[in-house]
Enzyme design. Structure first.
Site, PDB file in Angstrom:
ATOM      1  N   HIS A 187       0.821  -1.208   0.000  1.00 35.99           N
ATOM      2  CA  HIS A 187       0.000   0.000   0.000  1.00 35.99           C
ATOM      3  C   HIS A 187       0.856   1.260   0.000  1.00 35.99           C
ATOM      4  CE1 HIS A 187      -3.791  -2.257   1.423  1.00 35.99           C
ATOM      5  NE2 HIS A 187      -3.900  -1.936   0.165  1.00 35.99           N
ATOM      6  N   ARG A 289      -6.958 -11.583  -7.234  1.00 35.42           N
ATOM      7  CA  ARG A 289      -6.738 -12.501  -6.118  1.00 35.42           C
ATOM      8  C   ARG A 289      -8.004 -12.499  -5.253  1.00 35.42           C
ATOM      9  NH1 ARG A 289      -2.874  -8.560  -6.327  1.00 35.42           N
ATOM     10  NH2 ARG A 289      -0.759  -9.128  -6.959  1.00 35.42           N
ATOM     11  N   ARG A 325      -8.346 -15.607 -10.151  1.00 34.09           N
ATOM     12  CA  ARG A 325      -7.666 -16.774  -9.565  1.00 34.09           C
ATOM     13  C   ARG A 325      -8.519 -17.294  -8.417  1.00 34.09           C
ATOM     14  NH1 ARG A 325      -1.988 -15.748  -6.828  1.00 34.09           N
ATOM     15  NH2 ARG A 325      -3.337 -15.029  -5.130  1.00 34.09           N
ATOM     16  N   GLU A 414       3.249 -21.882 -11.681  1.00 31.68           N
ATOM     17  CA  GLU A 414       4.133 -21.369 -10.640  1.00 31.68           C
ATOM     18  C   GLU A 414       4.907 -22.492  -9.963  1.00 31.68           C
ATOM     19  OE1 GLU A 414       1.465 -19.231  -8.056  1.00 31.68           O
ATOM     20  OE2 GLU A 414      -0.115 -20.693  -8.425  1.00 31.68           O
ATOM     21  N   ASN A 437       6.773 -14.926  -9.349  1.00 34.24           N
ATOM     22  CA  ASN A 437       7.238 -14.832  -7.968  1.00 34.24           C
ATOM     23  C   ASN A 437       7.345 -16.214  -7.330  1.00 34.24           C
ATOM     24  OD1 ASN A 437       7.022 -12.099  -8.462  1.00 34.24           O
ATOM     25  ND2 ASN A 437       5.119 -11.857  -7.359  1.00 34.24           N
ATOM     26  N   ASP A 438       6.258 -16.988  -7.393  1.00 33.42           N
ATOM     27  CA  ASP A 438       6.305 -18.340  -6.827  1.00 33.42           C
ATOM     28  C   ASP A 438       7.184 -19.256  -7.663  1.00 33.42           C
ATOM     29  OD1 ASP A 438       5.058 -18.688  -4.365  1.00 33.42           O
ATOM     30  OD2 ASP A 438       3.063 -18.577  -5.246  1.00 33.42           O
ATOM     31  N   ARG A 448      10.354 -16.434  -0.829  1.00 33.41           N
ATOM     32  CA  ARG A 448      10.123 -15.133  -1.446  1.00 33.41           C
ATOM     33  C   ARG A 448       9.924 -14.022  -0.427  1.00 33.41           C
ATOM     34  NH1 ARG A 448       4.188 -15.492  -4.201  1.00 33.41           N
ATOM     35  NH2 ARG A 448       4.383 -13.244  -4.157  1.00 33.41           N
ATOM     36  N   CYS A 485       1.826 -12.888 -14.853  1.00 35.76           N
ATOM     37  CA  CYS A 485       1.176 -11.973 -13.906  1.00 35.76           C
ATOM     38  C   CYS A 485       2.042 -11.756 -12.671  1.00 35.76           C
ATOM     39  CB  CYS A 485      -0.199 -12.481 -13.503  1.00 35.76           C
ATOM     40  SG  CYS A 485      -0.182 -14.089 -12.684  1.00 35.76           S
TER      41      CYS A 485
END
Length: 560
Positions: A187, A289, A325, A414, A437-438, A448, A485
């Site tokens: 944020h 998400r 997702r 992922e 990322n994953d 991560r 993504c």
């Protein structure tokens, strides 16, 4: 350049600025020697009153701002009002903690669960801890920490900066933000970008500087120049002007210079994100998400409750695609209604689709709600599952999606196994999206969330690019579109490599889209392919990026 030196981090809000350093005091902590509450009932009432006071203050701050800032503050106020947090604090009181320590322990209990979730929820850890620190300050009767009163335009340095502080910063006095922690999608990053304040996060040396030190910040390059020369300040300002001029003419769908289409999409986590992203120049959503719908819920949300949320997410995008997702949760998640029992290593356990297969009732309710929302809005809805590893899993999920009348079923890639066997896994799917990322985490065996392993998680790692190439090869063989993504999609240079590897869409934080669009527009598809070959041919992440820089348009490099 004299005594100047350059600190590096991650640029999350573009622009350049310079000024003296102002350091934010650390959060208030519970005393280590705080005695147990003599009257647990009175202490619990004290905790409740403190959390209510924090929530009221956050709501008041929300009333003084607009847009994302108001939404973020309002959602943070909800954390302070969450019954689960209060119940956890009560449990720690009953176990012998004092009121301040009970708040802190309850917050850390949920912080661990949020961190294990990763992605959107990991970024909420700082929001949660800020609520806790403010409540502790109320209980102890001391002022809550925050940005000190400023009299001249300054650069704010902090270990972390809470949304409650970021949202009400005066851009005329806070010219830039630098934090030692946080991530690209925090944020802090979102609010700084909205308010036009350049920001750099994960700059670990940030707290070593003495207040008053002169610095210059480049929020695009992720650099902080200490004791900059006048020439350096001038160069940064000129580069910022060039960027603004170049991006002013960048709009519309993603295209290479020879017309090859690459959809540019937004990553979102909630209704506020959706409403904000829908007003921007993006071609839809590449990752919604859905975990936030059930966050802190003690019982599974009803189909009607979920459908209402999904309608509010889908409606603003009209005919633009929205990729959803399904629930990415598991034994390590704060979901009381979906507890499969303790696991020694939840990241390798029953999370994502594995949880859905163990509890198909949860998936069926989610798919039913999505189908209702799609019918009501006429949206171009596409649904994908997280943590798909095998062909059997992909087939099971696709069948479930189609049983609910939803026309488009996809999978997140992922897990290395999914990338390596994509030619088989994608045969029964309509699309796939690579979560870099994953995928990095599992390919490099690097958590991560552990900042010390950032080098291993560099999205330029050739091993990761090999896996992306394998996934795209499977997509080409099965004629299945494959997007990205993860964090890598928002890097303008890396985006060119991904397109060269065969990626058909890129989904990222909306504020990253303009520069990626510009990068694509300055290169042909064949140039992108040449860059991907060059990157794959190098042994290290540093050399991979350098190889692409050597081939990229010099005008683009001057803007980065």
């Amino acid at each position: 350049m004299g005594d100047e030196r350059v600190l590096t981090g991650i640029g999350v809000s573009g622009g350049t600025a310079h000024g003296p350093v102002v350091v934010v005091a650390p959060p208030v902590r519970a005393p280590q020697d705080e005695p147990a509450a003599a009257d647990p009932a009175a202490a619990l009432e004290q905790i409740r009153a403190a959390l209510d006071e924090v929530a009221a203050d956050l709501d008041a701050r929300a009333g003084r701002v607009e847009g994302d800032a108001a939404e973020v503050l309002a959602s943070t106020a909800l954390i302070a009002r969450d019954p689960s947090l209060r119940s956890a604090a009560q449990a720690h009181l009953d176990a012998g903690s004092g009121p301040a320590a009970a708040i802190e322990a309850a917050v850390e209990q949920f912080a661990e669960q949020f961190a294990a979730l990763g992605g959107y929820f990991a970024e909420r850890v700082a929001d949660l801890r800020d609520v806790g620190a403010r409540a502790v300050a109320v209980v102890l009767g001391v002022p809550a920490p925050g940005v000190p009163e400023l009299t001249v335009p300054s650069v704010v340095f902090a270990t972390d900066l809470a949304p409650a502080e970021t949202a009400v910063l005066d851009p005329s006095l806070v010219v830039a933000i630098v934090t030692a922690e946080r991530g690209r999608t925090s944020h802090t990053a979102i609010l700084a970008a909205q308010r036009g304040i350049p920001a750099v996060v994960r700059c670990e040396e940030a707290l070593d500087l003495v207040p008053g030190t002169a610095v210059a910040v480049d929020g695009d390059a992720g650099e902080v120049v200490v004791e900059p020369t006048p020439e350096r300040v001038g160069d940064l300002a000129a580069r910022g002007e060039r960027r603004r001029a170049a991006l002013a003419g960048s709009s519309g769908p993603g295209r290479t210079s020879d017309g090859h289409a690459v959809a540019l999409l937004a990553n979102i986590g909630d209704v506020a994100d959706a409403e904000s992203a829908a007003t921007q120049d993006v071609e839809g959503v590449g990752l919604f998400r859905t975990e936030f719908v059930v966050l802190s819920a003690s019982t599974a949300p009803t189909v009607d409750a979920q459908a209402e949320v999904y309608r509010r997410v889908l409606a603003p995008f009209g005919s633009r695609r929205v990729v959803v997702r399904t629930l990415d949760a598991g034994a390590d998640k704060p979901l009381a209604f979906a507890d499969l029992g303790p696991e020694d290593n939840p990241a390798l356990g029953r999370r994502g689709l594995r949880l859905s297969m163990a509890r198909p009732d949860l998936l069926d309710a989610q798919l039913e709600a999505l189908a209702v929302a799609a019918r009501d809005t006429g949206a171009d809805l596409r649904v994908m599952a997280p943590m798909v590893a095998t062909v059997d899993e992909a087939r099971w999920f696709a069948a479930r999606v189609r049983e609910h009348g939803l026309p488009s079923a996809g999978a997140m890639i992922e897990v290395p196994a999914a990338a390596l066997r994509s030619r088989h896994l994608l045969a029964d799917l309509d699309f796939a999206s690579i979560g870099t990322n994953d995928l990095s985490q599992y390919a490099l065996a690097a958590d991560r969330m552990q900042g010390e392993l950032a080098d291993l998680l560099d999205p330029w790692q050739p091993a990761l690019l090999d896996l992306v190439a394998a996934a795209c090869d499977g997509g080409a063989q099965t004629h299945t579109p494959v997007g990205v993504c993860g964090e890598a999609a928002g890097d303008p240079l890396l985006a060119l490599v991904l397109v060269g590897l065969g990626v058909t869409s890129l989904s990222m934080a909306p504020n990253r889209v303009p520069m990626v669009r510009l990068a694509l527009a300055r290169h042909t598809l064949e140039q992108c392919r040449a860059m991907s070959r060059a990157a794959l041919g190098t042994p290290t992440a540093t050399e991979a990026r350098a190889a692409v820089v050597a081939l990229a348009d010099s005008g683009l490099i001057e803007l980065l």
